[in-house]
Design a protein around this motif. Sequence first.
Motif, PDB file in Angstrom:
ATOM      1  N   VAL A  80       1.181  -3.315  -1.071  1.00 16.72           N
ATOM      2  CA  VAL A  80       1.347  -2.531  -2.302  1.00 16.72           C
ATOM      3  C   VAL A  80       1.881  -3.419  -3.427  1.00 16.72           C
ATOM      4  N   LEU A  81       2.877  -4.238  -3.114  1.00 14.38           N
ATOM      5  CA  LEU A  81       3.461  -5.128  -4.124  1.00 14.38           C
ATOM      6  C   LEU A  81       2.414  -6.061  -4.719  1.00 14.38           C
ATOM      7  N   PHE A  82       1.627  -6.707  -3.878  1.00 14.69           N
ATOM      8  CA  PHE A  82       0.667  -7.669  -4.390  1.00 14.69           C
ATOM      9  C   PHE A  82      -0.553  -7.010  -5.011  1.00 14.69           C
ATOM     10  N   PHE A  83      -0.801  -5.755  -4.691  1.00 18.05           N
ATOM     11  CA  PHE A  83      -1.834  -5.033  -5.437  1.00 18.05           C
ATOM     12  C   PHE A  83      -1.420  -4.955  -6.904  1.00 18.05           C
ATOM     13  N   PHE A  84      -0.160  -4.588  -7.147  1.00 22.85           N
ATOM     14  CA  PHE A  84       0.320  -4.481  -8.523  1.00 22.85           C
ATOM     15  C   PHE A  84       0.510  -5.853  -9.167  1.00 22.85           C
ATOM     16  N   VAL A  85       0.868  -6.859  -8.391  1.00 25.21           N
ATOM     17  CA  VAL A  85       0.974  -8.217  -8.942  1.00 25.21           C
ATOM     18  C   VAL A  85      -0.406  -8.709  -9.385  1.00 25.21           C
ATOM     19  N   ASN A  86      -1.437  -8.479  -8.558  1.00 30.28           N
ATOM     20  CA  ASN A  86      -2.800  -8.868  -8.936  1.00 30.28           C
ATOM     21  C   ASN A  86      -3.276  -8.092 -10.156  1.00 30.28           C
ATOM     22  N   LEU A  87      -3.020  -6.803 -10.171  1.00 31.72           N
ATOM     23  CA  LEU A  87      -3.406  -5.980 -11.317  1.00 31.72           C
ATOM     24  C   LEU A  87      -2.681  -6.437 -12.580  1.00 31.72           C
TER      25      LEU A  87
END
Length: 126
Positions: A80-87
Amino acid sequence: MDLYRINLKKFHLLYFVYLLLSCLVSVPLLDLWVDKNLHLVFYLGAGISSFLQIAAMELRFLPRVSPGLGEKGFPFFTVVLFFFVNLGTISALAFLEFPFESIAGFLIAYFLHLLFLVFASYYSEK
C-alpha cells in the motif's frame, strides 16, 4: 510470492539478469520510439522507478529477518505504501512538467518489474 520459501540468492541473480536483459533490449527499441534528445530523460524515469521498486522489494523481505513484522502485516503495508509512493512520483513528474518520456520510462520499468516478480517468484521457489 511466499517470502519465507523463496531462495533469495537465486531471486537476486534472476533480478540482475532480468534488468540487464531489459536494458539491452531497450537500447535498439528506444532508438525507434523515443527522440534522440530525450533518451536520458526516458532512462531517468526508468531509473527512478527501478530504484523505488528495488527498495519496495527489499523491504518486503524484512519479515524473514524479523518474523514479528510479518505477523503485524508489514508486507501488506509496504504494498500500500509503495503504491502511493509510485503514484506520488508519477504525479510529481507530471507536476514538474517533465517530458512525457520520463513518465513513460517510469511506467515501463514499473510494469517490467511486476512482470519479473511473476517469473521470479515461480522460478526461485524451486
